[in-house]
Design a protein around this motif. Sequence first.
Motif, mmCIF file in Angstrom:
data_model
loop_
_atom_site.group_PDB
_atom_site.id
_atom_site.type_symbol
_atom_site.label_atom_id
_atom_site.label_comp_id
_atom_site.label_asym_id
_atom_site.label_seq_id
_atom_site.Cartn_x
_atom_site.Cartn_y
_atom_site.Cartn_z
ATOM 1 N N MET A 108 1.604 -11.027 -65.566
ATOM 2 C CA MET A 108 0.840 -11.315 -66.789
ATOM 3 C C MET A 108 -0.066 -10.143 -67.175
ATOM 4 S SD MET A 108 1.895 -14.097 -67.948
ATOM 5 C CE MET A 108 0.818 -14.848 -69.131
ATOM 6 N N ARG A 109 -0.535 -9.411 -66.139
ATOM 7 C CA ARG A 109 -1.380 -8.240 -66.418
ATOM 8 C C ARG A 109 -0.640 -7.273 -67.320
ATOM 9 N NH1 ARG A 109 -3.209 -4.712 -61.741
ATOM 10 N NH2 ARG A 109 -1.226 -5.288 -60.817
ATOM 11 N N LEU A 110 0.625 -7.040 -66.983
ATOM 12 C CA LEU A 110 1.422 -6.083 -67.751
ATOM 13 C C LEU A 110 1.675 -6.594 -69.162
ATOM 14 C CD1 LEU A 110 4.110 -4.900 -65.184
ATOM 15 C CD2 LEU A 110 2.339 -3.514 -66.239
ATOM 16 N N PHE A 111 1.927 -7.898 -69.277
ATOM 17 C CA PHE A 111 2.207 -8.475 -70.589
ATOM 18 C C PHE A 111 0.980 -8.338 -71.503
ATOM 19 C CE2 PHE A 111 1.691 -12.398 -73.153
ATOM 20 C CZ PHE A 111 2.606 -12.096 -74.144
ATOM 21 N N PHE A 112 -0.177 -8.724 -70.996
ATOM 22 C CA PHE A 112 -1.383 -8.638 -71.829
ATOM 23 C C PHE A 112 -1.735 -7.173 -72.129
ATOM 24 C CE2 PHE A 112 -2.153 -13.025 -70.247
ATOM 25 C CZ PHE A 112 -2.127 -13.635 -71.491
ATOM 26 N N SER A 113 -1.473 -6.302 -71.150
ATOM 27 C CA SER A 113 -1.689 -4.880 -71.390
ATOM 28 C C SER A 113 -0.763 -4.409 -72.512
ATOM 29 C CB SER A 113 -1.419 -4.097 -70.096
ATOM 30 O OG SER A 113 -1.328 -2.725 -70.373
ATOM 31 N N GLY A 114 0.495 -4.851 -72.454
ATOM 32 C CA GLY A 114 1.463 -4.490 -73.497
ATOM 33 C C GLY A 114 0.991 -4.958 -74.868
ATOM 34 N N LEU A 115 0.472 -6.186 -74.915
ATOM 35 C CA LEU A 115 -0.016 -6.712 -76.202
ATOM 36 C C LEU A 115 -1.196 -5.896 -76.718
ATOM 37 C CD1 LEU A 115 -0.044 -10.625 -76.146
ATOM 38 C CD2 LEU A 115 1.390 -9.095 -77.483
ATOM 39 N N ARG A 116 -2.127 -5.598 -75.818
ATOM 40 C CA ARG A 116 -3.307 -4.816 -76.242
ATOM 41 C C ARG A 116 -2.878 -3.455 -76.792
ATOM 42 N NH1 ARG A 116 -5.797 -6.728 -71.376
ATOM 43 N NH2 ARG A 116 -5.136 -4.820 -70.338
ATOM 44 N N LYS A 117 -1.912 -2.848 -76.121
ATOM 45 C CA LYS A 117 -1.450 -1.526 -76.570
ATOM 46 C C LYS A 117 -0.811 -1.628 -77.955
ATOM 47 C CE LYS A 117 0.700 -0.773 -72.546
ATOM 48 N NZ LYS A 117 1.490 -0.195 -71.462
ATOM 49 N N LEU A 118 -0.049 -2.690 -78.157
ATOM 50 C CA LEU A 118 0.628 -2.838 -79.461
ATOM 51 C C LEU A 118 -0.362 -3.151 -80.576
ATOM 52 C CD1 LEU A 118 3.882 -4.772 -78.494
ATOM 53 C CD2 LEU A 118 3.575 -2.336 -78.870
ATOM 54 N N THR A 171 10.320 -5.142 -68.845
ATOM 55 C CA THR A 171 10.439 -6.519 -69.335
ATOM 56 C C THR A 171 9.148 -6.931 -70.042
ATOM 57 O OG1 THR A 171 11.874 -7.043 -67.465
ATOM 58 C CG2 THR A 171 10.974 -8.903 -68.675
ATOM 59 N N ALA A 172 8.023 -6.657 -69.397
ATOM 60 C CA ALA A 172 6.734 -7.003 -70.007
ATOM 61 C C ALA A 172 6.562 -6.273 -71.338
ATOM 62 C CB ALA A 172 5.597 -6.644 -69.059
ATOM 63 N N TYR A 183 8.951 -5.313 -73.366
ATOM 64 C CA TYR A 183 9.788 -5.933 -74.390
ATOM 65 C C TYR A 183 9.229 -7.302 -74.821
ATOM 66 C CZ TYR A 183 13.352 -8.231 -76.968
ATOM 67 O OH TYR A 183 13.978 -8.921 -77.971
ATOM 68 N N VAL A 184 8.766 -8.087 -73.869
ATOM 69 C CA VAL A 184 8.238 -9.417 -74.227
ATOM 70 C C VAL A 184 7.033 -9.268 -75.159
ATOM 71 C CG1 VAL A 184 7.169 -11.524 -73.320
ATOM 72 C CG2 VAL A 184 9.136 -10.542 -72.162
ATOM 73 N N SER A 185 6.196 -8.294 -74.894
ATOM 74 C CA SER A 185 5.036 -8.099 -75.774
ATOM 75 C C SER A 185 5.495 -7.659 -77.174
ATOM 76 C CB SER A 185 4.036 -7.118 -75.172
ATOM 77 O OG SER A 185 4.664 -5.910 -74.866
ATOM 78 N N ILE A 186 6.569 -6.876 -77.226
ATOM 79 C CA ILE A 186 7.123 -6.482 -78.532
ATOM 80 C C ILE A 186 7.629 -7.729 -79.258
ATOM 81 C CG2 ILE A 186 9.056 -5.292 -79.659
ATOM 82 C CD1 ILE A 186 8.856 -3.142 -77.469
ATOM 83 N N ALA A 187 8.336 -8.601 -78.521
ATOM 84 C CA ALA A 187 8.886 -9.816 -79.134
ATOM 85 C C ALA A 187 7.763 -10.700 -79.682
ATOM 86 C CB ALA A 187 9.716 -10.577 -78.112
ATOM 87 N N VAL A 188 6.661 -10.774 -78.936
ATOM 88 C CA VAL A 188 5.525 -11.589 -79.402
ATOM 89 C C VAL A 188 4.923 -10.969 -80.664
ATOM 90 C CG1 VAL A 188 3.179 -12.346 -78.822
ATOM 91 C CG2 VAL A 188 5.017 -12.570 -77.149
ATOM 92 N N MET A 189 4.783 -9.665 -80.660
ATOM 93 C CA MET A 189 4.212 -8.997 -81.844
ATOM 94 C C MET A 189 5.138 -9.155 -83.050
ATOM 95 S SD MET A 189 1.246 -7.951 -81.289
ATOM 96 C CE MET A 189 0.895 -6.990 -82.732
ATOM 97 N N ALA A 221 18.955 -1.964 -71.025
ATOM 98 C CA ALA A 221 17.689 -1.222 -70.984
ATOM 99 C C ALA A 221 17.059 -1.306 -69.595
ATOM 100 C CB ALA A 221 16.729 -1.759 -72.044
ATOM 101 N N LEU A 222 17.069 -2.506 -69.011
ATOM 102 C CA LEU A 222 16.420 -2.690 -67.704
ATOM 103 C C LEU A 222 17.194 -1.981 -66.593
ATOM 104 C CD1 LEU A 222 15.334 -6.440 -67.913
ATOM 105 C CD2 LEU A 222 14.005 -4.394 -68.410
ATOM 106 N N LEU A 223 18.508 -2.089 -66.659
ATOM 107 C CA LEU A 223 19.336 -1.436 -65.640
ATOM 108 C C LEU A 223 19.151 0.073 -65.692
ATOM 109 C CD1 LEU A 223 21.367 -2.512 -63.545
ATOM 110 C CD2 LEU A 223 23.191 -1.864 -65.107
ATOM 111 N N PHE A 224 19.168 0.605 -66.902
ATOM 112 C CA PHE A 224 18.997 2.051 -67.054
ATOM 113 C C PHE A 224 17.614 2.483 -66.545
ATOM 114 C CE2 PHE A 224 17.614 5.825 -69.321
ATOM 115 C CZ PHE A 224 18.669 6.675 -69.087
ATOM 116 N N SER A 225 16.592 1.727 -66.929
ATOM 117 C CA SER A 225 15.231 2.076 -66.501
ATOM 118 C C SER A 225 15.116 2.049 -64.989
ATOM 119 C CB SER A 225 14.207 1.088 -67.084
ATOM 120 O OG SER A 225 14.309 1.049 -68.461
ATOM 121 N N ASP A 226 15.792 1.073 -64.381
ATOM 122 C CA ASP A 226 15.696 0.917 -62.932
ATOM 123 C C ASP A 226 16.383 2.053 -62.186
ATOM 124 O OD1 ASP A 226 14.811 -0.607 -60.697
ATOM 125 O OD2 ASP A 226 16.890 -1.176 -60.344
ATOM 126 N N ARG A 227 17.486 2.532 -62.734
ATOM 127 C CA ARG A 227 18.273 3.537 -62.024
ATOM 128 C C ARG A 227 17.928 4.973 -62.416
ATOM 129 N NH1 ARG A 227 19.765 0.804 -57.964
ATOM 130 N NH2 ARG A 227 21.159 2.497 -57.421
#
Lengths: 273, 284
Positions: free
Chosen positions: A1-11, A111-112, A114-120, A262-268
């Motif tokens: 959740m920290r990452l998600f809220f951080s993502g929202l604040r940044k957006l 993931t966080a 992208y989810v914050s982007i989806a919320v925005m 996107a997630l697979l690429f980021s991970d590898r």
Amino acid sequence: MRLFFSGLRKLVRRPATWTTVGILIGLLVLIVLAVGAGVNGRTLRSGNANAVDPKLLVTFPGAYDRILQFTTGLGGLFALAYGAAIAGSEWSWGTFKSAVARGESRVRYMTASYVSIAVMIGFGILLTFVVGVVAAIVGANLGGVSTGGLGDSATLNDLPLRLLKGWLAVIEEGALGFAIATLARSQLAGIGAGIAFYFGEGFAAIFLPDIVKYLPFSVANASLVVAGSNTAGMFAGGASALPADQAEVLVAVWLVGALLVALLFSDRAEITG
Amino acid sequence: MRVLTGLIHADGGTVEMLGRPFKRGDRHRLFEVGALVESPTFYPYLSARANLRELSASGAHVAPRRIEELLDLVGLCDRANDKVQGYSMGMKQRLGIAGALLSDPKLLLLDEPANGLDPAGIVAMRDTLKALADQGKTVFVSSHLLAEIQVMADVVGIIASGKLVREGPLKDLLAMQGVVKVRVQPNRVDAAIVTLGTEFPAERLTESDRDEGWLSVRVAPDLAEAISQKLAAAGIFVSGMESGTDLEMLFLELTGGQISGEGNFVGLPASANGDASAGKGTAA
């Protein structure tokens, strides 16, 4: 959740967020008010069955549909660019690198993000729709069109579900931009490639409608078509468009697929920049 | 450093960090590590404070007051609410160091930390890193500024063309690489070289190209007095003297004078002197 809220604040603090939604709202308001001012005294067209009468844009309850179509249609292109800008900047600016170097999970971070982007995007759709409805009311008054259908209960009851489907279609397009920019590791390349893909698909639909109807932008558009409504647009697809229920399933497939890539690429990926 | 921070994966060998093997997937162990790899990275539209806050949302948990402590430590309190896009290179570097220190790491990895810092900033950075080392933290610095490393490091590793060619306590390494510099009358330099050549191998004697009358003798610094006496006995009087050890010389000796695997710097022609032919000097 920290990452998600951080993502929202940044957006929320990011100028691109407000520029994107501002342009979308500005265009919608401009069109609706121009239509409202232009239809004064005219009657609905009846000659050409395929033509869309501009007056519908300020005539309720149909105006709800039109505004939603505009919001999710053009909004999809904006979401594509927005998703690409956010994902690309994580690579271009090196902020993803900083998070990884702090021991953060790559998959969780993206993931966080992208989810914050989806919320925005959801917030942007809602805001654009509300402002569009207000503009349509103003336009109706300018045009001398009755706003009697504003409280149409059948349409209003249907609105939340339609908004939800619209949001899903738009975040699918956002996910594509997100995935393309992640693969490109660049904002500009992601936005450019995403927009090229968008218009490329629209162009290909002229020649290969039976294939293109399964592609992401076409299914997003087809999922929003309301039975009996007269839709127009780049990906309307005409007779070859998929039924809305099938299109909704494919929207989900493209959304999940784009995110997985996107997630697979980021991970590898080797982060060398 | 990228392997140590999980940014890239080693295609061979093993990695050990803080005394234990570090493998792919051991990302939680990076909670004990702070890193500034290459240039500092931030959201340009956010302030320094907001950047640290958002960075602290990833990785190990960070108490909010830690951000204020670090802003104070790196001297950015006054500009903490300004957007990073307006920062100078030095300010970004200081913010990068603050970011690396966020989770109070046991191991600090810094890549060229002095980049963009002014002299006062370099001194402050050096003091900060020394203080952190005194607290028991391991500070790992990668730098091309060897003079800076010489006054800061306890243990040094020298890498040439991707290979570790020497590693050990700085004192031990420099003991093998002392230098005594003496200044004599310019017309007596040759005589001084001949005189000292009876005592030391010729390859240890070098006349300075830049400073007239100076010659270097690569021997242990405690031989400075003996050199002075030797020259005086030959009627050559020393008008200036410096002795010490030089990491740069050690580096050049170990690497054979090659600059790096990235290409050699081709010096300006001796006759250039600022004329049009100076353009022939290139960096590849």
